[in-house]
Design a protein around this motif. Structure first.
Motif, PDB file in Angstrom:
ATOM      1  N   MET A  64       0.865  -1.237  -0.082  1.00 18.79           N
ATOM      2  CA  MET A  64       0.056  -0.005   0.011  1.00 18.79           C
ATOM      3  C   MET A  64       0.772   1.331  -0.156  1.00 18.79           C
ATOM      4  SD  MET A  64      -2.822   1.422   2.760  1.00 18.79           S
ATOM      5  CE  MET A  64      -3.916  -0.288   2.395  1.00 18.79           C
ATOM      6  N   ASN A  65       0.475   2.240  -0.830  1.00 19.67           N
ATOM      7  CA  ASN A  65       1.454   3.426  -0.906  1.00 19.67           C
ATOM      8  C   ASN A  65       0.875   4.298  -0.083  1.00 19.67           C
ATOM      9  OD1 ASN A  65       2.937   5.512  -1.756  1.00 19.67           O
ATOM     10  ND2 ASN A  65       2.267   5.349  -4.048  1.00 19.67           N
ATOM     11  N   ARG A  66       1.421   4.319   1.400  1.00 23.58           N
ATOM     12  CA  ARG A  66       1.122   4.824   2.446  1.00 23.58           C
ATOM     13  C   ARG A  66       1.449   6.512   2.406  1.00 23.58           C
ATOM     14  NH1 ARG A  66       2.576   1.069   7.519  1.00 23.58           N
ATOM     15  NH2 ARG A  66       1.433  -0.870   6.903  1.00 23.58           N
ATOM     16  N   ILE A  67       2.577   6.621   1.800  1.00 29.27           N
ATOM     17  CA  ILE A  67       3.055   7.923   1.286  1.00 29.27           C
ATOM     18  C   ILE A  67       1.864   8.797   0.664  1.00 29.27           C
ATOM     19  CG2 ILE A  67       4.710   9.577   0.316  1.00 29.27           C
ATOM     20  CD1 ILE A  67       6.867   7.677   1.096  1.00 29.27           C
ATOM     21  N   PHE A  68       1.264   8.217  -0.417  1.00 28.33           N
ATOM     22  CA  PHE A  68       0.277   9.009  -1.229  1.00 28.33           C
ATOM     23  C   PHE A  68      -0.840   9.056  -0.539  1.00 28.33           C
ATOM     24  CE2 PHE A  68      -2.977   8.904  -4.648  1.00 28.33           C
ATOM     25  CZ  PHE A  68      -2.479  10.098  -5.223  1.00 28.33           C
ATOM     26  N   TYR A  69      -1.063   8.018  -0.025  1.00 26.65           N
ATOM     27  CA  TYR A  69      -2.557   8.023   0.859  1.00 26.65           C
ATOM     28  C   TYR A  69      -2.649   9.138   1.935  1.00 26.65           C
ATOM     29  CZ  TYR A  69      -4.114   4.038  -1.954  1.00 26.65           C
ATOM     30  OH  TYR A  69      -4.321   3.078  -2.767  1.00 26.65           O
TER      31      TYR A  69
ATOM     32  N   VAL B 290      -8.419  25.319   0.563  1.00 22.24           N
ATOM     33  CA  VAL B 290      -8.169  26.279   1.524  1.00 22.24           C
ATOM     34  C   VAL B 290      -7.607  27.657   0.750  1.00 22.24           C
ATOM     35  CG1 VAL B 290      -6.449  27.475   3.157  1.00 22.24           C
ATOM     36  CG2 VAL B 290      -7.776  25.095   3.278  1.00 22.24           C
ATOM     37  N   ALA B 291      -6.625  27.148  -0.637  1.00 23.46           N
ATOM     38  CA  ALA B 291      -6.392  28.203  -1.319  1.00 23.46           C
ATOM     39  C   ALA B 291      -7.414  28.862  -2.153  1.00 23.46           C
ATOM     40  CB  ALA B 291      -5.163  27.488  -2.325  1.00 23.46           C
ATOM     41  N   ALA B 292      -8.369  28.130  -2.547  1.00 22.18           N
ATOM     42  CA  ALA B 292      -9.447  28.563  -3.208  1.00 22.18           C
ATOM     43  C   ALA B 292     -10.064  29.564  -2.434  1.00 22.18           C
ATOM     44  CB  ALA B 292     -10.066  27.388  -3.793  1.00 22.18           C
TER      45      ALA B 292
ATOM     46  N   VAL C 231      -1.184  18.174 -10.107  1.00 25.25           N
ATOM     47  CA  VAL C 231      -0.411  18.293  -8.998  1.00 25.25           C
ATOM     48  C   VAL C 231      -0.232  16.727  -8.266  1.00 25.25           C
ATOM     49  CG1 VAL C 231       0.244  18.972  -6.662  1.00 25.25           C
ATOM     50  CG2 VAL C 231      -0.605  20.493  -8.434  1.00 25.25           C
ATOM     51  N   LEU C 232      -1.251  16.108  -8.494  1.00 31.30           N
ATOM     52  CA  LEU C 232      -1.304  14.766  -7.576  1.00 31.30           C
ATOM     53  C   LEU C 232      -0.599  13.665  -8.280  1.00 31.30           C
ATOM     54  CD1 LEU C 232      -4.884  14.907  -5.855  1.00 31.30           C
ATOM     55  CD2 LEU C 232      -2.535  15.082  -4.692  1.00 31.30           C
ATOM     56  N   VAL C 233      -0.891  13.489  -9.532  1.00 31.67           N
ATOM     57  CA  VAL C 233      -0.327  12.458 -10.512  1.00 31.67           C
ATOM     58  C   VAL C 233       1.015  12.386 -10.709  1.00 31.67           C
ATOM     59  CG1 VAL C 233       0.008  11.709 -12.942  1.00 31.67           C
ATOM     60  CG2 VAL C 233      -2.233  12.436 -12.181  1.00 31.67           C
ATOM     61  N   PRO C 234       1.881  13.600 -10.765  1.00 30.55           N
ATOM     62  CA  PRO C 234       3.379  13.451 -10.395  1.00 30.55           C
ATOM     63  C   PRO C 234       3.688  12.999  -8.934  1.00 30.55           C
ATOM     64  CG  PRO C 234       2.752  15.668 -11.641  1.00 30.55           C
ATOM     65  CD  PRO C 234       1.784  14.947 -10.877  1.00 30.55           C
TER      66      PRO C 234
ATOM     67  N   ILE D  70      -0.698  11.776   1.682  1.00 28.69           N
ATOM     68  CA  ILE D  70      -0.418  13.157   1.340  1.00 28.69           C
ATOM     69  C   ILE D  70      -1.603  13.861   0.434  1.00 28.69           C
ATOM     70  CG2 ILE D  70       0.704  12.986  -0.803  1.00 28.69           C
ATOM     71  CD1 ILE D  70       2.960  14.756  -0.183  1.00 28.69           C
ATOM     72  N   PHE D  71      -2.450  12.910   0.042  1.00 29.23           N
ATOM     73  CA  PHE D  71      -3.296  13.154  -0.986  1.00 29.23           C
ATOM     74  C   PHE D  71      -4.658  14.082  -0.282  1.00 29.23           C
ATOM     75  CE2 PHE D  71      -7.945  12.254  -2.423  1.00 29.23           C
ATOM     76  CZ  PHE D  71      -7.719  12.551  -3.696  1.00 29.23           C
ATOM     77  N   PRO D  72      -5.096  13.766   0.923  1.00 31.58           N
ATOM     78  CA  PRO D  72      -5.865  14.700   1.597  1.00 31.58           C
ATOM     79  C   PRO D  72      -5.509  16.009   1.990  1.00 31.58           C
ATOM     80  CG  PRO D  72      -5.682  12.973   3.053  1.00 31.58           C
ATOM     81  CD  PRO D  72      -5.039  12.592   1.748  1.00 31.58           C
ATOM     82  N   LEU D  73      -4.215  15.920   2.134  1.00 35.39           N
ATOM     83  CA  LEU D  73      -3.406  17.332   2.448  1.00 35.39           C
ATOM     84  C   LEU D  73      -3.364  18.066   1.301  1.00 35.39           C
ATOM     85  CD1 LEU D  73      -0.448  16.039   4.636  1.00 35.39           C
ATOM     86  CD2 LEU D  73      -2.510  17.094   5.775  1.00 35.39           C
ATOM     87  N   ILE D  74      -3.128  17.554   0.208  1.00 31.56           N
ATOM     88  CA  ILE D  74      -2.905  18.395  -0.951  1.00 31.56           C
ATOM     89  C   ILE D  74      -4.604  18.705  -1.473  1.00 31.56           C
ATOM     90  CG2 ILE D  74      -2.640  18.161  -3.649  1.00 31.56           C
ATOM     91  CD1 ILE D  74       0.061  18.286  -2.160  1.00 31.56           C
ATOM     92  N   VAL D  75      -5.284  17.895  -1.203  1.00 24.86           N
ATOM     93  CA  VAL D  75      -6.794  18.426  -1.591  1.00 24.86           C
ATOM     94  C   VAL D  75      -7.219  19.625  -0.865  1.00 24.86           C
ATOM     95  CG1 VAL D  75      -9.378  17.856  -1.765  1.00 24.86           C
ATOM     96  CG2 VAL D  75      -7.273  16.450  -2.680  1.00 24.86           C
TER      97      VAL D  75
END
Length: 460
Positions: free
Chosen positions: A1-6, A18-20, A157-160, A8-13
């Motif tokens: 399981m790619n724990r790093i992505f899982y 928040v930026a919007a 952003v998320l794909v890379p 960081i994903f909610p943090l990016i979203v």
């Protein structure tokens, strides 16, 4: 399981959301409500008719043009009293309406504007407001388009990041597997990562740690094997002497056997002391280095071995300007003394001690930019090139002729190298112009970065 992505994903979203929101409030504060700008653009047609067609009519035709626009446009145009329109507005919009500006109602898809400010259209027109409804305003569509833009940005952003985190996660799993195998006792296993990888420095440190541990364990294993042999030898001689002592014919023979046993005990005690010294050097603890005179240390080391040079020529070439160095004086003296003792054992007629200051070698660890070079050479049989590294291993002897009667326990050079390495220095062996071996000891005048000294040694 790619724990790093899982993770960081909610943090990016969340960060994009928040930026919007932050962008919306920042633009609202600096340039006005962006939604009102969107609504004004969507209602640009009706506003154009109001400002360029109805307002441009002569006073007697203003109501006529208003009715024509109502008939052909599908808009609802009503005249309402100013006093009725004002209470429904906030202070900012009320002020804008009183000044004759267009006031948009985005939720109601309508706009308000006073007919005029001076009653020029018709009698009482200054007290009436034109209320235009059914405007083609659809902010929801624009918001969906904006959300789609942010979604595309998020995906870009998320794909890379997903590809990057997957690559790092696989490398972390690989490092974890290497650590597991190493913990199981497979000491030769090493991490393999590409130099371009972000985890390459970590894998490099792991490999260095593994090599160091493997080297230490191998050295300890060899040391234990050698110790078991070296210790059993005097013990066996003592046991043999005890058996002979029981069968001794007279006092003289018994006394001779006792002297032999005492010699074996002294040898065993000396061996244990050497091993303890080697063990202390193998387990360094942080200690503060002190400054001492190098020339004085060299002279003292030579004076203590004066008896070993009996019948041989001992020459010293020590300049007076050697100055001081920082380190553990006892360990430096021990290293130099071991080298001098080694030269005295194997020299035929001459041993030479010299020292000088030199610039730091490019490959050597840095001290304070100044290095001391101490050379001990003799005219003995020398050391073959293929054995010049092995002679620093504990209990290593070049040949059978160099037994304990001539070569000691085989620990002196090992102790010397460890003492020098603790100061960030090096010991190398070369051929001497005298015909024998040439030991070159290089020490930084100041403690090398990261070098450590045994705490027990620093107190002596």
């Amino acid at each position: 399981m790619n724990r790093i992505f899982y993770r960081i994903f909610p943090l990016i979203v969340l960060a994009i959301a928040v930026a919007a929101v932050a962008i919306y409030f920042l633009l609202s504060r600096l340039f006005g409500d962006p939604l009102e700008d969107i609504a004004r653009k969507q209602a640009a047609g009706p506003i154009f008719l109001l400002e360029q067609y109805i307002d441009q009519a002569p006073p007697d035709e203003w109501l006529v043009r208003l009715n024509k626009v109502r008939e052909v446009s599908g808009l609802s145009l009503e005249l309402v009293p100013l006093d009725t329109a004002l209470p429904a507005l906030d202070d900012a919009r009320r002020g804008a309406l009183e000044r004759g500006n267009i006031v948009l109602d985005i939720g109601g898809k309508s706009l308000l504007r006073r007919v005029d400010l001076a009653g020029e259209r018709y009698v009482g027109s200054e007290d009436e407001v034109l209320h235009v409804r059914n405007l083609p305003i659809d902010v929801g569509l624009e918001l969906k388009m904006e959300a789609l833009r942010y979604l595309v940005v998020a995906l870009c952003v998320l794909v890379p990041i997903a590809l990057w985190s997957r690559s790092h996660w696989l490398e972390l799993l690989s490092l974890s597997q290497v650590a597991d195998r190493f913990g199981e006792g497979r000491l030769s296993v090493r991490a393999r990562t590409k130099k371009a990888s972000g985890l390459y420095p970590l894998s490099l440190r792991m490999n260095q740690m593994a090599e160091r541990i493997e080297s230490l364990l191998g050295a300890h294993r060899d040391l234990l094997h050698s110790v078991s042999h070296e210790v059993r030898t005097p013990i066996a001689r003592i046991e043999f002497s005890l058996e002979l002592l029981r069968d001794a014919a007279g006092p003289d023979e018994r006394e001779a056997r006792i002297r032999l046993m005492e010699d074996d005990l002294r040898e065993l005690n000396g061996l244990v002391n050497e091993l303890l010294q080697l063990t202390r050097l193998d387990q360094p603890q942080a200690a503060r280095a002190q400054r001492f005179s190098l020339a004085e240390t060299l002279h003292d080391s030579a004076a203590r071995l004066e008896h070993a040079f009996a019948g041989k020529r001992f020459a010293q070439e020590l300049p007076e300007d050697l100055g001081d160095m920082a380190g553990d004086r006892r360990l430096v003296a021990r290293a130099i003394g071991n080298l001098l003792a080694n030269g005295a054992k194997y020299a035929h007629r001459e041993v030479r001690l010299s020292a000088s200051s030199s610039a730091p070698a490019s490959s050597a660890p840095g001290g304070d930019g100044d290095w001391i070079e101490v050379i001990v050479e003799d005219d003995g049989p020398g050391i073959p090139a293929d054995a010049r590294e092995r002679i620093f291993e504990p209990f290593y002897r070049l040949d059978r002729s160099r037994d304990r009667a001539t070569g000691g326990f085989g620990l002196g050079l090992a102790i010397a190298r460890k003492a020098v390495q603790l100061h960030g220095g090096t010991i190398t062996v070369a051929d001497s112009p005298l015909g024998g071996a040439k030991f070159i000891l290089r020490l930084p005048r100041g403690m090398a970065s990261g070098a450590r000294l045994p705490e027990t040694a620093s107190r002596n």
